[in-house]
Design a protein around this motif. Structure first.
Motif, PDB file in Angstrom:
ATOM      1  N   ASP A  99       0.612   4.674   7.340  1.00 27.50           N
ATOM      2  CA  ASP A  99       0.354   5.918   8.094  1.00 27.50           C
ATOM      3  C   ASP A  99       0.925   7.117   7.354  1.00 27.50           C
ATOM      4  O   ASP A  99       0.260   8.145   7.189  1.00 27.50           O
ATOM      5  N   ALA A 100       2.187   6.977   6.919  1.00 24.93           N
ATOM      6  CA  ALA A 100       2.856   8.104   6.253  1.00 24.93           C
ATOM      7  C   ALA A 100       2.116   8.481   4.967  1.00 24.93           C
ATOM      8  O   ALA A 100       1.912   9.677   4.677  1.00 24.93           O
ATOM      9  N   ALA A 101       1.683   7.476   4.213  1.00 25.72           N
ATOM     10  CA  ALA A 101       0.990   7.759   2.944  1.00 25.72           C
ATOM     11  C   ALA A 101      -0.366   8.408   3.218  1.00 25.72           C
ATOM     12  O   ALA A 101      -0.758   9.372   2.537  1.00 25.72           O
ATOM     13  N   ALA A 102      -1.083   7.888   4.205  1.00 25.01           N
ATOM     14  CA  ALA A 102      -2.407   8.452   4.515  1.00 25.01           C
ATOM     15  C   ALA A 102      -2.253   9.888   5.013  1.00 25.01           C
ATOM     16  O   ALA A 102      -2.994  10.790   4.594  1.00 25.01           O
ATOM     17  N   GLU A 103      -1.265  10.111   5.886  1.00 28.88           N
ATOM     18  CA  GLU A 103      -1.072  11.472   6.415  1.00 28.88           C
ATOM     19  C   GLU A 103      -0.655  12.443   5.321  1.00 28.88           C
ATOM     20  O   GLU A 103      -1.018  13.614   5.341  1.00 28.88           O
ATOM     21  N   ALA A 104       0.108  11.959   4.354  1.00 26.33           N
ATOM     22  CA  ALA A 104       0.546  12.840   3.253  1.00 26.33           C
ATOM     23  C   ALA A 104      -0.601  13.150   2.301  1.00 26.33           C
ATOM     24  O   ALA A 104      -0.507  14.092   1.509  1.00 26.33           O
TER      25      ALA A 104
END
Ligand SMILES: C=C(OP(=O)(O)O)C(=O)O
Length: 312
Positions: free
Chosen positions: A43-48
């Motif tokens: 999630d964090a990587a996709a959102e970034a």
């Protein structure tokens, strides 16, 4: 298929000169064997705005020296032998199926560094866009041959390696399908030992290979400098919390930092331009106001300068 020999395909994405920097959030084993942590990191990587997340895949019995198996250690899950610990932080097929599905939902690539040939066969059950050679595996010819045989893009990390070892690895892998990463394999790596100009050295020595950067430093500036020096691929370890248990966590980037990193990479790649000197339309107003006209320069000539290469 591109005619540019320094473009590499990652599924539907491409990496190389003139393409957006391919940014990978290296989850590695920072999930600590917990699939929920892996989902949060995805999630964090996709959102970034990362292009991919990456894992490490080992067959514990092959990758762990036999004399280490029975050594006991304290872990967050209690006292256990090292081989049991290696199994505890390793995802199996069920978890990777979930990861595969979750990454598809999120529109982000995933791939891994297999640390042994069984792990290559394991990863080949999935349609991964690439495989990675960890710096520690650069001298493992058997692994390199297995990776070459997959026909996929192979990212070769070059930490802890001599120029001669790198040349040999490139011979074994072939240069057509690889992307090479400069790296310094200390965790965390000190600025004085990053030697980012090696990116340019590798670009010169391997003109047909796109060059990227796999960073283990703390902070973001030096990774951004790697992009300014021309790295076309960037990988940084990511974590939910640098204080979490695990050897890679402290040299990893937390979600907020990752968002800043990707944002700044995008700004830098936009700002690098094509290297052709020109006068922009947007400069004509300031030119009119600020430049003293010392010769006979017709307005039409000033306007004509916009967008034209300077030929002086
Ligand atoms: C350790 C790894 O890579 P690097 O050498 O780039 O840190 C890896 O990909 O597993």
């Amino acid at each position: 298929m591109s005619t540019n020999s320094r473009i590499r395909t990652f599924g539907t994405r491409e990496a190389g000169p003139g393409r957006p920097v391919y940014v990978t959030g290296e989850i590695g084993i920072n999930h600590n064997g917990d699939i929920e942590n892996a989902f949060k990191l995805i999630d964090a990587a996709a959102e970034a705005g990362c292009d991919a997340v990456k894992f490490q895949k080992r067959t514990p019995e092959i990758c762990t020296p036999r004399d280490q198996w029975d050594i006991e250690r304290d872990t967050p899950w209690g006292r256990m032998t090292y081989i049991d610990y290696r199994h505890r932080v390793e995802f199996g097929e069920d978890e990777y199926r979930q990861i595969d599905e979750y990454c598809k939902e999120k529109g982000i690539d995933w791939f891994a560094s297999p640390w042994d040939t069984e792990a290559v066969a394991f990863l080949e059950k999935f349609d991964v866009p690439a495989h990675k050679v960890a710096s520690a595996s650069l001298t493992d010819d058997e692994l390199l041959r297995a990776l070459r045989a997959t026909g996929r893009t192979v990212i070769l990390s070059t930490g802890m390696s001599t120029p001669k070892q790198i040349r040999h690895a490139v011979e074994v892998l072939g240069s057509d399908n690889i992307l090479m990463c400069h790296a310094t394999s200390t965790y965390p790596a000190q600025a004085e030992e990053l030697n980012l100009r090696v990116i340019n050295t590798l670009q010169q020595e391997y003109p047909n290979v796109p060059i990227g950067y796999s960073g283990h430093e703390t902070g973001l500036q030096t990774t951004l400098a790697a992009v300014a020096l021309g790295a076309v691929f960037v990988e940084r370890h990511i974590t939910l919390d640098r204080a979490m248990w695990g050897s890679d966590q402290a040299a990893s980037v937390e979600p907020q930092g990752l968002t800043r990193l990707v944002r700044d990479i995008r700004t830098i790649e936009a700002s690098l331009g094509d290297g052709v000197k020109k006068v922009y339309d947007s400069e004509l107003g300031p030119m009119k106001k600020l430049r003293r006209v010392t010769g006979v320069v017709a307005e039409a000539e000033i306007a004509a300068a916009a967008g034209e290469p300077v030929t002086v």
